[in-house]
Scaffold this motif. Structure first.
Motif, PDB file in Angstrom:
ATOM      1  N   ALA A  49     -17.334  -6.810 113.937  1.00 56.38           N
ATOM      2  CA  ALA A  49     -16.907  -7.369 112.780  1.00 56.38           C
ATOM      3  C   ALA A  49     -17.396  -8.759 112.523  1.00 56.38           C
ATOM      4  O   ALA A  49     -16.701  -9.261 111.499  1.00 56.38           O
ATOM      5  N   LEU A  50     -18.311  -9.193 113.327  1.00 58.80           N
ATOM      6  CA  LEU A  50     -18.739 -10.713 112.909  1.00 58.80           C
ATOM      7  C   LEU A  50     -19.251 -10.711 111.603  1.00 58.80           C
ATOM      8  O   LEU A  50     -18.790 -12.031 111.136  1.00 58.80           O
ATOM      9  N   PRO A  51     -20.027 -10.060 111.182  1.00 60.16           N
ATOM     10  CA  PRO A  51     -20.244 -10.375 109.558  1.00 60.16           C
ATOM     11  C   PRO A  51     -19.040 -10.601 108.822  1.00 60.16           C
ATOM     12  O   PRO A  51     -19.178 -11.614 107.613  1.00 60.16           O
ATOM     13  N   GLU A  52     -18.061  -9.746 108.962  1.00 56.79           N
ATOM     14  CA  GLU A  52     -17.020  -9.889 108.038  1.00 56.79           C
ATOM     15  C   GLU A  52     -16.081 -11.210 108.338  1.00 56.79           C
ATOM     16  O   GLU A  52     -15.556 -11.935 107.308  1.00 56.79           O
ATOM     17  N   VAL A  53     -15.984 -11.358 109.341  1.00 61.80           N
ATOM     18  CA  VAL A  53     -15.428 -12.776 109.952  1.00 61.80           C
ATOM     19  C   VAL A  53     -16.158 -13.798 109.305  1.00 61.80           C
ATOM     20  O   VAL A  53     -15.682 -14.809 108.790  1.00 61.80           O
ATOM     21  N   LEU A  54     -17.622 -13.811 109.305  1.00 61.31           N
ATOM     22  CA  LEU A  54     -18.358 -15.029 108.978  1.00 61.31           C
ATOM     23  C   LEU A  54     -18.108 -15.072 107.367  1.00 61.31           C
ATOM     24  O   LEU A  54     -18.179 -16.101 106.841  1.00 61.31           O
ATOM     25  N   ARG A  55     -18.081 -13.985 106.812  1.00 54.72           N
ATOM     26  CA  ARG A  55     -17.744 -14.007 105.300  1.00 54.72           C
ATOM     27  C   ARG A  55     -16.640 -14.575 104.745  1.00 54.72           C
ATOM     28  O   ARG A  55     -16.491 -15.613 103.837  1.00 54.72           O
ATOM     29  N   VAL A  56     -15.670 -14.434 105.596  1.00 53.82           N
ATOM     30  CA  VAL A  56     -14.315 -14.982 105.216  1.00 53.82           C
ATOM     31  C   VAL A  56     -14.474 -16.719 105.703  1.00 53.82           C
ATOM     32  O   VAL A  56     -13.946 -17.163 104.876  1.00 53.82           O
ATOM     33  N   LEU A  57     -15.095 -16.954 106.917  1.00 52.40           N
ATOM     34  CA  LEU A  57     -15.204 -18.423 107.283  1.00 52.40           C
ATOM     35  C   LEU A  57     -15.929 -18.941 106.064  1.00 52.40           C
ATOM     36  O   LEU A  57     -15.655 -20.315 105.712  1.00 52.40           O
ATOM     37  N   ARG A  58     -17.065 -18.588 105.709  1.00 59.36           N
ATOM     38  CA  ARG A  58     -17.761 -19.521 104.922  1.00 59.36           C
ATOM     39  C   ARG A  58     -17.438 -19.352 103.220  1.00 59.36           C
ATOM     40  O   ARG A  58     -17.460 -20.302 102.703  1.00 59.36           O
ATOM     41  N   GLY A  59     -16.466 -18.183 103.006  1.00 59.93           N
ATOM     42  CA  GLY A  59     -16.132 -18.045 101.559  1.00 59.93           C
ATOM     43  C   GLY A  59     -14.631 -18.599 101.382  1.00 59.93           C
ATOM     44  O   GLY A  59     -14.129 -18.368 100.321  1.00 59.93           O
ATOM     45  N   ALA A  60     -14.114 -19.402 102.462  1.00 56.61           N
ATOM     46  CA  ALA A  60     -12.739 -19.593 102.261  1.00 56.61           C
ATOM     47  C   ALA A  60     -12.426 -20.506 100.936  1.00 56.61           C
ATOM     48  O   ALA A  60     -13.144 -21.593 100.806  1.00 56.61           O
ATOM     49  N   PRO A  61     -11.483 -20.240 100.211  1.00 55.08           N
ATOM     50  CA  PRO A  61     -11.222 -21.168  99.053  1.00 55.08           C
ATOM     51  C   PRO A  61     -10.458 -22.566  99.596  1.00 55.08           C
ATOM     52  O   PRO A  61     -10.059 -22.523 100.440  1.00 55.08           O
ATOM     53  N   PRO A  62     -10.444 -23.290  98.388  1.00 55.26           N
ATOM     54  CA  PRO A  62      -9.713 -24.498  98.967  1.00 55.26           C
ATOM     55  C   PRO A  62      -8.268 -24.386  99.367  1.00 55.26           C
ATOM     56  O   PRO A  62      -7.873 -25.079 100.284  1.00 55.26           O
ATOM     57  N   ASN A  63      -7.645 -23.351  98.983  1.00 53.83           N
ATOM     58  CA  ASN A  63      -6.009 -23.181  99.158  1.00 53.83           C
ATOM     59  C   ASN A  63      -6.121 -22.606 100.735  1.00 53.83           C
ATOM     60  O   ASN A  63      -6.636 -21.969 100.992  1.00 53.83           O
ATOM     61  N   ARG A  64      -5.417 -23.549 101.454  1.00 54.35           N
ATOM     62  CA  ARG A  64      -5.288 -23.321 103.091  1.00 54.35           C
ATOM     63  C   ARG A  64      -6.650 -22.889 103.524  1.00 54.35           C
ATOM     64  O   ARG A  64      -6.923 -22.287 104.624  1.00 54.35           O
ATOM     65  N   ARG A  65      -7.686 -23.680 103.262  1.00 54.76           N
ATOM     66  CA  ARG A  65      -8.996 -23.280 103.730  1.00 54.76           C
ATOM     67  C   ARG A  65      -8.918 -23.885 105.298  1.00 54.76           C
ATOM     68  O   ARG A  65      -9.695 -23.145 106.082  1.00 54.76           O
ATOM     69  N   ASP A  66      -8.274 -24.720 105.772  1.00 53.18           N
ATOM     70  CA  ASP A  66      -8.437 -25.399 107.195  1.00 53.18           C
ATOM     71  C   ASP A  66      -7.761 -24.124 107.851  1.00 53.18           C
ATOM     72  O   ASP A  66      -8.019 -23.843 108.822  1.00 53.18           O
ATOM     73  N   TRP A  67      -6.628 -23.500 107.154  1.00 53.42           N
ATOM     74  CA  TRP A  67      -5.912 -22.439 108.261  1.00 53.42           C
ATOM     75  C   TRP A  67      -6.982 -21.466 108.394  1.00 53.42           C
ATOM     76  O   TRP A  67      -6.954 -20.685 109.478  1.00 53.42           O
ATOM     77  N   VAL A  68      -7.770 -21.013 107.227  1.00 56.91           N
ATOM     78  CA  VAL A  68      -8.427 -19.819 107.419  1.00 56.91           C
ATOM     79  C   VAL A  68      -9.630 -20.289 108.296  1.00 56.91           C
ATOM     80  O   VAL A  68      -9.958 -19.433 109.317  1.00 56.91           O
ATOM     81  N   ARG A  69     -10.129 -21.414 108.321  1.00 56.31           N
ATOM     82  CA  ARG A  69     -11.267 -21.717 109.250  1.00 56.31           C
ATOM     83  C   ARG A  69     -10.714 -21.656 110.615  1.00 56.31           C
ATOM     84  O   ARG A  69     -11.570 -21.110 111.691  1.00 56.31           O
TER      85      ARG A  69
END
Length: 696
Positions: A479-499
């Motif tokens: 699932a690495l591609p999907e994890v990187l999609r989320v990491l790179r595309g995190a919106p400003p809201n709670r971005r640090d939490w997502v990262r």
């Protein structure tokens, strides 16, 4: 009626929501002939005038009018008004001699002064309650004993009246209220305890109805714990059996129409809870008895076991809820209890199944004796949603699946796979995947697919974090591609939490996810210590070279950083271990910090990077004694140290001998509290075992 109500300047008084000019309407509503209007008025009194138990100046102004309403036999639902007065005036402020010296001009003290004035005002008019013990309305007679015991200034007179009334009262619940009020009086007035204890002991063995004897035994346990009989379990068990076989009294209550008020909703819930139960009042009696038994855990477990074997499903349901309260506070041998609770999962009564499921899903590994019953429940239940979130989850199959997964039982895996094919999934189910470990790898494709479907919007963290946690637990690197999609595309809201969540998953993937190295490196310089520290941990896990990770963490171990920032970096260094030995001097500086958790995290990390047990052990043991909530973290280090932690042996043995859970709280409990305490015990046993093996 309500003479003089217009003479009060209500607009100058206040309640929880501002000026109290609406209070006259509420008081008149309490006297209305319309049941819905009375209930709305009562709801308003609790919601504003006596909001969350507070006493305002408007509350004080209401007292004479409430007493007048109680005294008028034409007013209906006076029992509710008696309960309201009991709540307003029944706050026990103790014998604080400084109460009389409170400065009522100081806002900090006005609430306490108001409580005292309310108690005094109601006590001055409390003779009105004396005549209510014989009122034709059973609801009034039910409320009057507690009011008398809590509010009347002449306890000797009240005690005589309550005991006398018991000889003529015929309503079972009112009789129980009379006995409870006698116990309350004795607790409030120590001079009455010897006489009351003797009377309760006599009543518990007298030729009376079994419910009354059970009530007397429960109050005796409260009033005189030292006089609790050694055979209390046997006696209570016999009484419960007698209660079960006594013919049910016909209910004289007229069902009330549903009203859109909080009070109405609570009443409906209570009615639903009691529906179909011959003696719902036994629940309160047993709760009182369990509270009095306190640390007599073995007796309480024996009593619960007897209840769980009862033919009465209501008694079994009570036992489950009572054991839930017991197991959250006290350690003990619960294997047989858990097995019998598991047996309730096949009962036809849905409320019993719900109680059993709710209990088991909070136990984690302690639910192991019930795993066969949980699996059978999941196999036998009608087909339906497995991952359903929300209140219906416990009554359905989701709660049973959660309990099974939290036990680490592999039979949960195919059911989790099916849940992932359905719609919404309880986030707790996804977090439970880590309990199953690598065996749950077959879930990776479904988890990957669900993560790919998550929108990169403001709700990203809530939806993605549980999936990321589960993927990290099963090492689902595909699932690495999907994890990187989320990491790179995190919106400003709670971005640090997502990262941070994504980086934690990448660190769990390890070298197999090395193509994510540049993404992790790019976040080493993040302004968030949590993100930067997790990025360092991920870089180390992906690349195996500690230099840049340690350099990135070093900036958070300097004067001026917050405690949370320091702790985040220290935890990451501890995860890197001996390869981060160059950070030892900076970590040593944290051992003398004012912040307790900075000291603990620094000590734990210093041990893991340098193996310097002599330096860190005194710090860890001091924290152990200073704050019980550090003990799981400290015990993890002690278990790793083994023989090097020999100085901690006494503290470890003391903890293992303690019956009270280290994290038990009086104000509630978290869903992981029992699990965390059991983890502490497991770590303590592991540390002790390593010490003992070393001595052989």
């Amino acid at each position: 009626m309500l003479t003089g109500i217009e003479e009060v300047d209500w607009a100058s008084l206040g309640h929880a929501y501002g000026p109290a000019d609406d209070v006259p309407e509420l008081l008149r509503g309490l006297a209305s002939a319309d049941p819905a209007e009375r209930e709305n008025a009562l709801d308003g009194m609790y919601g504003a005038v006596h909001h969350q138990g507070d006493v305002y100046d408007s509350t004080l102004a209401c007292i004479p009018f409430l007493l007048e309403l109680v005294a008028d036999p034409e007013v209906q639902d006076r029992g509710c008004i008696v309960e309201l007065l009991t709540s307003i005036g029944g706050i026990d402020l103790g014998d604080d001699e400084e109460l009389a010296e409170l400065d009522t001009d100081d806002e900090e003290f006005i609430p306490a002064a108001n409580f005292a004035m309310a108690a005094a005002a109601i006590a001055a008019g409390a003779d009105v309650f004396l005549g209510l013990v014989g009122d034709p309305d059973p609801e009034v007679r039910l409320a009057a004993p507690c009011a008398l015991a809590s509010l009347h200034p002449d306890p000797v007179r009240v005690l005589g009246l309550l005991r006398e009334r018991l000889t003529v009262e015929r309503d079972t619940e009112v009789r129980l209220a009379l006995v409870a009020a006698v116990g309350r009086l004795a607790l409030r007035h120590e001079s009455l305890r010897p006489e009351t204890a003797d009377w309760l002991a006599w009543l518990s063995r007298a030729a009376q109805a079994p419910g009354l004897r059970l009530a007397a035994l429960a109050q005796l346990a409260r009033v005189a714990p030292a006089e609790i009989p050694d055979d209390v379990v046997e006696r209570v068990t016999v009484l419960l059996e007698e209660v079960r076989t006594v013919p049910r009294e016909p209910s004289g209550e007229t069902p009330r129409a549903a009203t859109p008020t909080l009070i109405g909703q609570v009443r409906e819930l209570l009615e639903e809870h009691s529906a179909g139960r011959p003696t719902p009042w036994t629940e309160e009696l047993l709760r009182t008895l369990h509270t009095a038994l306190d640390d007599r855990v073995d007796d309480r477990i024996a009593l619960i076991l007897a209840q769980l074997r009862s033919p009465d499903w209501g008694q079994r349901s009570d036992a489950i809820w009572l054991c839930g309260a017991l197991i959250r506070v006290w350690r003990g041998r619960y294997e047989e209890v858990v097995r019998l609770v598991g047996a309730q999962l096949s009962d036809p009564e849905p409320r019993l199944r719900e109680a059993a499921t709710s209990f088991l899903e909070r136990l984690f590994e302690l639910a192991s004796p019930s795993t066969d019953a949980l699996a059978a429940r999941l196999a036998a239940a009608p087909q339906g949603p497995l991952g359903l979130p929300g209140p219906g989850a416990r009554a359905g199959r989701g709660g049973a699946l959660l309990a099974l997964a939290r036990c680490g039982d592999a039979r949960a895996i195919p059911l989790l796979a099916r849940a992932l094919e359905e719609g919404e999934v309880r986030r707790e189910l996804l977090y439970a995947v880590k309990t199953l470990g690598p065996a749950a790898l077959p879930l990776a494709p479904a988890l990957r697919r669900r993560l790919a479907e998550v929108e990169l919007d403001e709700l990203l963290y809530d939806r993605a974090a549980p999936l990321l946690c589960a993927l990290g637990a099963v090492r689902g690197v595909q699932a690495l591609p999907e994890v990187l999609r989320v990491l790179r595309g995190a919106p400003p809201n709670r971005r640090d939490w997502v990262r941070e969540a994504c980086l934690r998953t990448l660190a769990a993937f390890g070298p197999s996810a090395r193509e994510a190295l540049e993404d992790a490196r790019a976040l080493l310089g993040s302004e968030s210590a949590a993100v930067s520290s997790m990025a360092a941990q991920a870089v180390w896990a992906l690349d195996g070279s500690p230099a840049e990770a340690v350099d990135a963490l070093d900036r958070w171990l300097r004067p001026g950083t917050s405690g949370a920032e320091w702790c985040a970096a220290a935890r990451a260094l501890g995860a890197i271990g001996p390869a981060a030995a160059s950070a030892a001097p900076a970590l040593r500086a944290g051992l003398g910090a004012r912040d307790l958790w900075v000291r603990v995290r620094s000590a734990a990390a210093l041990w893991r990077v340098s193996g310097d047990a002599a330096t860190v052990l005194p710090v860890l043991l001091a924290a152990w004694e200073e704050n019980r909530h550090t003990r799981v973290t400290v015990a993890e280090c002690l278990a790793e140290m083994g023989p090097a932690a020999a100085e901690a042996e006494f503290a470890i043995r003391t903890e293992l001998a303690r019956r009270h859970r280290h994290n038990a709280r009086e104000d509630g409990a978290g869903s992981h509290d029992v699990h965390d305490d059991e983890k502490l015990l497991t770590l303590c046993r592991a540390a002790l075992a390593r010490m003992e093996r070393h001595r052989m």
